[in-house]
Structure formats: C-alpha cells, structure tokens
Scaffold this active site. Structure first.
Site, PDB file in Angstrom:
ATOM      1  N   ARG A 142      11.116  -1.328  12.699  1.00 17.74           N
ATOM      2  CA  ARG A 142       9.698  -1.000  13.290  1.00 17.74           C
ATOM      3  C   ARG A 142       9.448  -2.296  14.247  1.00 17.74           C
ATOM      4  O   ARG A 142       9.785  -3.244  13.986  1.00 17.74           O
ATOM      5  CB  ARG A 142       8.804  -1.362  11.872  1.00 17.74           C
ATOM      6  CG  ARG A 142       8.542   0.174  11.410  1.00 17.74           C
ATOM      7  CD  ARG A 142       7.636   0.103  10.019  1.00 17.74           C
ATOM      8  NE  ARG A 142       6.416  -0.589  10.370  1.00 17.74           N
ATOM      9  CZ  ARG A 142       5.389  -0.650   9.312  1.00 17.74           C
ATOM     10  NH1 ARG A 142       5.653  -0.042   8.232  1.00 17.74           N
ATOM     11  NH2 ARG A 142       4.375  -1.180   9.714  1.00 17.74           N
ATOM     12  N   ARG A 154      -9.824   0.442   8.002  1.00 13.79           N
ATOM     13  CA  ARG A 154      -9.385  -1.000   8.337  1.00 13.79           C
ATOM     14  C   ARG A 154     -10.298  -1.800   9.208  1.00 13.79           C
ATOM     15  O   ARG A 154     -10.130  -2.973   9.397  1.00 13.79           O
ATOM     16  CB  ARG A 154      -8.061  -1.044   9.278  1.00 13.79           C
ATOM     17  CG  ARG A 154      -6.663  -1.164   8.457  1.00 13.79           C
ATOM     18  CD  ARG A 154      -5.613  -1.041   9.494  1.00 13.79           C
ATOM     19  NE  ARG A 154      -4.357  -1.605   9.162  1.00 13.79           N
ATOM     20  CZ  ARG A 154      -3.515  -1.078   8.706  1.00 13.79           C
ATOM     21  NH1 ARG A 154      -3.493   0.317   8.265  1.00 13.79           N
ATOM     22  NH2 ARG A 154      -2.306  -1.683   8.235  1.00 13.79           N
ATOM     23  N   ARG A 197      -0.534  -9.534  13.141  1.00 15.16           N
ATOM     24  CA  ARG A 197      -1.218  -8.368  12.331  1.00 15.16           C
ATOM     25  C   ARG A 197      -2.012  -9.360  10.855  1.00 15.16           C
ATOM     26  O   ARG A 197      -2.945  -8.622  10.671  1.00 15.16           O
ATOM     27  CB  ARG A 197      -0.044  -7.704  11.619  1.00 15.16           C
ATOM     28  CG  ARG A 197       0.368  -6.659  12.564  1.00 15.16           C
ATOM     29  CD  ARG A 197       1.899  -6.248  12.001  1.00 15.16           C
ATOM     30  NE  ARG A 197       1.881  -5.572  10.847  1.00 15.16           N
ATOM     31  CZ  ARG A 197       3.066  -5.165  10.226  1.00 15.16           C
ATOM     32  NH1 ARG A 197       4.408  -5.534  10.682  1.00 15.16           N
ATOM     33  NH2 ARG A 197       2.949  -4.496   9.104  1.00 15.16           N
ATOM     34  N   ARG A 200      11.543  -6.416   5.359  1.00 16.20           N
ATOM     35  CA  ARG A 200      11.540  -5.037   5.758  1.00 16.20           C
ATOM     36  C   ARG A 200      12.089  -4.920   7.059  1.00 16.20           C
ATOM     37  O   ARG A 200      12.970  -4.029   7.558  1.00 16.20           O
ATOM     38  CB  ARG A 200      10.097  -4.516   5.525  1.00 16.20           C
ATOM     39  CG  ARG A 200      10.422  -2.986   5.851  1.00 16.20           C
ATOM     40  CD  ARG A 200       9.080  -2.183   5.644  1.00 16.20           C
ATOM     41  NE  ARG A 200       7.884  -2.680   6.655  1.00 16.20           N
ATOM     42  CZ  ARG A 200       6.543  -2.349   6.265  1.00 16.20           C
ATOM     43  NH1 ARG A 200       6.185  -1.619   5.393  1.00 16.20           N
ATOM     44  NH2 ARG A 200       5.603  -2.909   7.208  1.00 16.20           N
ATOM     45  N   LYS A 234       0.819  -1.126   0.080  1.00 19.15           N
ATOM     46  CA  LYS A 234      -0.060   0.098  -0.028  1.00 19.15           C
ATOM     47  C   LYS A 234       0.840   1.287  -0.016  1.00 19.15           C
ATOM     48  O   LYS A 234       0.749   2.202  -0.888  1.00 19.15           O
ATOM     49  CB  LYS A 234      -0.913   0.002   1.109  1.00 19.15           C
ATOM     50  CG  LYS A 234      -1.877  -1.270   1.354  1.00 19.15           C
ATOM     51  CD  LYS A 234      -2.754  -0.980   2.426  1.00 19.15           C
ATOM     52  CE  LYS A 234      -2.073  -1.289   4.019  1.00 19.15           C
ATOM     53  NZ  LYS A 234      -1.855  -2.491   4.223  1.00 19.15           N
TER      54      LYS A 234
HETATM   55  P1  B4P Z   1       4.501  -1.417   2.291  1.00 16.76           P
HETATM   56  O1  B4P Z   1       4.137  -0.843   0.964  1.00 16.76           O
HETATM   57  O2  B4P Z   1       5.326  -0.834   3.017  1.00 16.76           O
HETATM   58  O3  B4P Z   1       3.418  -2.061   3.278  1.00 16.76           O
HETATM   59  P2  B4P Z   1       2.217  -1.701   3.731  1.00 16.76           P
HETATM   60  O4  B4P Z   1       1.038  -2.389   3.130  1.00 16.76           O
HETATM   61  O5  B4P Z   1       1.959  -0.155   3.514  1.00 16.76           O
HETATM   62  O6  B4P Z   1       2.265  -1.473   5.359  1.00 16.76           O
HETATM   63  P3  B4P Z   1       1.294  -2.054   6.507  1.00 16.76           P
HETATM   64  O7  B4P Z   1       0.078  -2.602   6.418  1.00 16.76           O
HETATM   65  O8  B4P Z   1       2.304  -2.854   7.083  1.00 16.76           O
HETATM   66  O9  B4P Z   1       1.529  -0.865   7.471  1.00 16.76           O
HETATM   67  P4  B4P Z   1       0.671   0.473   8.112  1.00 16.76           P
HETATM   68  O10 B4P Z   1       1.775   1.441   8.265  1.00 16.76           O
HETATM   69  O11 B4P Z   1      -0.456   0.621   7.194  1.00 16.76           O
HETATM   70  O12 B4P Z   1       5.167  -2.969   1.899  1.00 16.76           O
HETATM   71  C1  B4P Z   1       5.716  -3.940   2.578  1.00 16.76           C
HETATM   72  C2  B4P Z   1       7.114  -4.150   2.315  1.00 16.76           C
HETATM   73  O13 B4P Z   1       7.180  -4.999   0.962  1.00 16.76           O
HETATM   74  C3  B4P Z   1       8.238  -3.167   1.805  1.00 16.76           C
HETATM   75  O14 B4P Z   1       9.233  -3.614   2.352  1.00 16.76           O
HETATM   76  C4  B4P Z   1       8.246  -2.960   0.470  1.00 16.76           C
HETATM   77  O15 B4P Z   1       9.472  -2.593   0.038  1.00 16.76           O
HETATM   78  C5  B4P Z   1       8.146  -4.438   0.104  1.00 16.76           C
HETATM   79  N1  B4P Z   1       7.307  -4.236  -1.438  1.00 16.76           N
HETATM   80  C6  B4P Z   1       6.321  -3.616  -1.910  1.00 16.76           C
HETATM   81  N2  B4P Z   1       5.829  -4.229  -3.032  1.00 16.76           N
HETATM   82  C7  B4P Z   1       6.713  -5.223  -3.250  1.00 16.76           C
HETATM   83  C8  B4P Z   1       6.671  -6.159  -4.490  1.00 16.76           C
HETATM   84  N3  B4P Z   1       6.046  -5.834  -5.442  1.00 16.76           N
HETATM   85  N4  B4P Z   1       7.599  -7.010  -4.190  1.00 16.76           N
HETATM   86  C9  B4P Z   1       8.509  -7.257  -3.332  1.00 16.76           C
HETATM   87  N5  B4P Z   1       8.495  -6.444  -2.021  1.00 16.76           N
HETATM   88  C10 B4P Z   1       7.468  -5.385  -2.191  1.00 16.76           C
HETATM   89  O16 B4P Z   1       0.306  -0.015   9.436  1.00 16.76           O
HETATM   90  C11 B4P Z   1       0.855  -0.296  10.619  1.00 16.76           C
HETATM   91  C12 B4P Z   1       0.283  -0.356  12.006  1.00 16.76           C
HETATM   92  O17 B4P Z   1      -0.430   0.757  12.393  1.00 16.76           O
HETATM   93  C13 B4P Z   1      -0.911  -1.399  11.834  1.00 16.76           C
HETATM   94  O18 B4P Z   1      -0.677  -2.946  12.007  1.00 16.76           O
HETATM   95  C14 B4P Z   1      -1.902  -1.021  12.981  1.00 16.76           C
HETATM   96  O19 B4P Z   1      -1.648  -1.199  14.415  1.00 16.76           O
HETATM   97  C15 B4P Z   1      -1.721   0.853  12.885  1.00 16.76           C
HETATM   98  N6  B4P Z   1      -2.772   1.182  12.123  1.00 16.76           N
HETATM   99  C16 B4P Z   1      -2.623   1.974  11.001  1.00 16.76           C
HETATM  100  N7  B4P Z   1      -3.702   2.320  10.281  1.00 16.76           N
HETATM  101  C17 B4P Z   1      -4.671   2.006  11.120  1.00 16.76           C
HETATM  102  C18 B4P Z   1      -5.942   2.148  11.322  1.00 16.76           C
HETATM  103  N8  B4P Z   1      -6.641   2.666  10.150  1.00 16.76           N
HETATM  104  N9  B4P Z   1      -6.843   1.743  12.320  1.00 16.76           N
HETATM  105  C19 B4P Z   1      -6.261   0.954  13.178  1.00 16.76           C
HETATM  106  N10 B4P Z   1      -4.674   0.825  13.269  1.00 16.76           N
HETATM  107  C20 B4P Z   1      -3.985   1.352  12.279  1.00 16.76           C
END
Ligand code: B4P
Length: 189
Positions: free
Chosen positions: A133, A88, A144, A127, A13
């Site tokens: 983190r 979420r 998660r 990551r 994302k």
């Molecule tokens: P990212 O792109 O960083 O992952 P994400 O889906 O954005 O992150 P996530 O869901 O973990 O965290 P968030 O901050 O929203 O990709 C992950 C990794 O994969 C990276 O290293 C990237 O380089 C790699 N990658 C990406 N695309 C790739 C590909 N095609 N091939 C290979 N590698 C690839 O949330 C963190 C925490 O915050 C939650 O658990 C929760 O506790 C809290 N939170 C956030 N929003 C909330 C909400 N709305 N409600 C309640 N809690 C919330």
C-alpha cells in the site's frame, strides 16, 4: 443492526469488520476498500483518490459522501450494514445521518477501537512490509495520524452526544478484542 466501526489508522477496523460480518451477516462498506478497488481499476475516481491516499490525506467529503450513498443504494436488500472507515469527518457524519434518515434507517452503535499511538504505528509498519500500500510507510503513517487527530477524533464527542459511542479497548489479541465487541453488541439487544 447498523454499526460504525471507528478508530485511528491501523486500529483494526478492517480486521474486526471481517469477523463481525461472519457472525452477524452484515453488509460491509469499507470506504478504504472501495477507493483501493477504484485505484486498481484505473478509474477517474481511483486516480483522484490515489492523489490523496498516497499523501496520507483524506479524500474530499463530497466525493466520499456521493460514493457512500451509491454503494448503499446498490445494496438496498442488506438488513444490516457495517460502516468501516466512514465517517471520518463531522460533515461525513452529518451526511450519513441524513442519508440513513431519508431511507428510514439509523445507526445502532459506534464501536470505537481505542489503541495507543505507538501500537498503531507498529501495526501499520508491519503491514507495510507485505501490503504494497502506498500509504503504509513511516512518513505517510505519521501524516495519517495527524489527520486522524485533527479531522476524525472530533467524531468521538459527536457520537458521545448522540449516545451511540461504545469505547472498546483495541489492544490485545484479535480474538480478545472481538469478544469485547460482541459482548458490547449483545448488551444492546
Ligand atoms: P486494519 O484492520 O487493516 O486497519 P484499518 O483500521 O482498517 O485501516 P486504515 O484506517 O489504515 O485504512 P482505510 O482503508 O480505512 O489493521 C491494520 C493492521 O493491524 C493489519 O495489518 C492487521 O493485521 C493488524 N492488526 C489488526 N488488529 C491487530 C491486533 N489486535 N494486534 C496486532 N495487529 C493487529 O483507509 C485508507 C485511506 O483511504 C485513508 O487514509 C484515506 O486517505 C482514505 N479514506 C478511506 N475512507 C475515507 C473517508 N471516509 N474519507 C476520506 N478518506 C477516506
């Protein structure tokens, strides 16, 4: 254009949001980034958020919904928004709908990154080697994922019923996935 980018933890994302912002000039709201900034700043909200995030749990809806409304109201000039990691839960989705309706806005599409579970774990562990983190370790990643399947995945049906759900294969290179997303968004115009 207002978009939600949706998917499991590590589905890409944040990664795809960065590319979408550059291409479409959207304002980015990542609830995860906002919470991590609060943790770094040592605020009261940050301390509360850290107690949930480090256990792989969601931060309570009322906290997140209030925070989201504040960020939106502080950036009223934005012509389009990408919501990353929000909503979420079903209550968050219902709140977002009301918040936008009250402001004369609506969601145009939910871009849902569909990625296999073993790939999600592999990406987050990778990551974790560099991110520092508190939630990128195997035990918390598993928690998660459980939270995602029980509390967040029901949004798939919610947004299918709203006619907004756009499923995107989230496996492959970052560029390939981005091309799939932009093809889908161009098709909406
Ligand atoms: P990212 O792109 O960083 O992952 P994400 O889906 O954005 O992150 P996530 O869901 O973990 O965290 P968030 O901050 O929203 O990709 C992950 C990794 O994969 C990276 O290293 C990237 O380089 C790699 N990658 C990406 N695309 C790739 C590909 N095609 N091939 C290979 N590698 C690839 O949330 C963190 C925490 O915050 C939650 O658990 C929760 O506790 C809290 N939170 C956030 N929003 C909330 C909400 N709305 N409600 C309640 N809690 C919330």
């Amino acid at each position: 254009m207002n978009i939600i980018i949706f998917g499991g933890p590590g589905s890409g994302k944040g990664t795809q949001s960065d590319l979408l912002i550059k291409k479409y000039g959207l304002f980015h709201i990542s609830t995860g980034d906002v919470l991590r900034a609060e943790i770094k700043a040592g605020s009261e909200l940050g301390a509360l958020a850290e107690s949930y995030i480090s256990k792989g749990q969601l931060v309570p809806d009322e906290v997140i919904i209030g925070m989201l409304a504040n960020v939106l109201d502080s950036n009223k000039e934005a012509t389009g928004v990408i919501f990353d990691g929000f909503p979420r839960t079903i209550p968050q989705a219902q709140a977002l709908k009301s918040i936008l309706t009250e402001r004369g806005k609506e969601i145009d599409a939910v871009v849902a990154l569909e990625v296999e579970e073993n790939e999600l774990v592999a990406r987050l562990l990778k990551r974790g080697e560099i991110s520092g983190r508190s939630d990128d370790n195997l035990e918390t990643i598993k928690k998660r994922l459980d939270v995602y399947f029980s509390q967040t995945a029901p949004l798939v049906d919610f947004y299918k019923q709203e006619g907004l759900y756009k499923g995107i294969l989230g496996m492959g290179s970052i560029e390939e996935i981005f091309a799939r997303i932009t093809d889908t968004l161009e098709g909406l115009k």
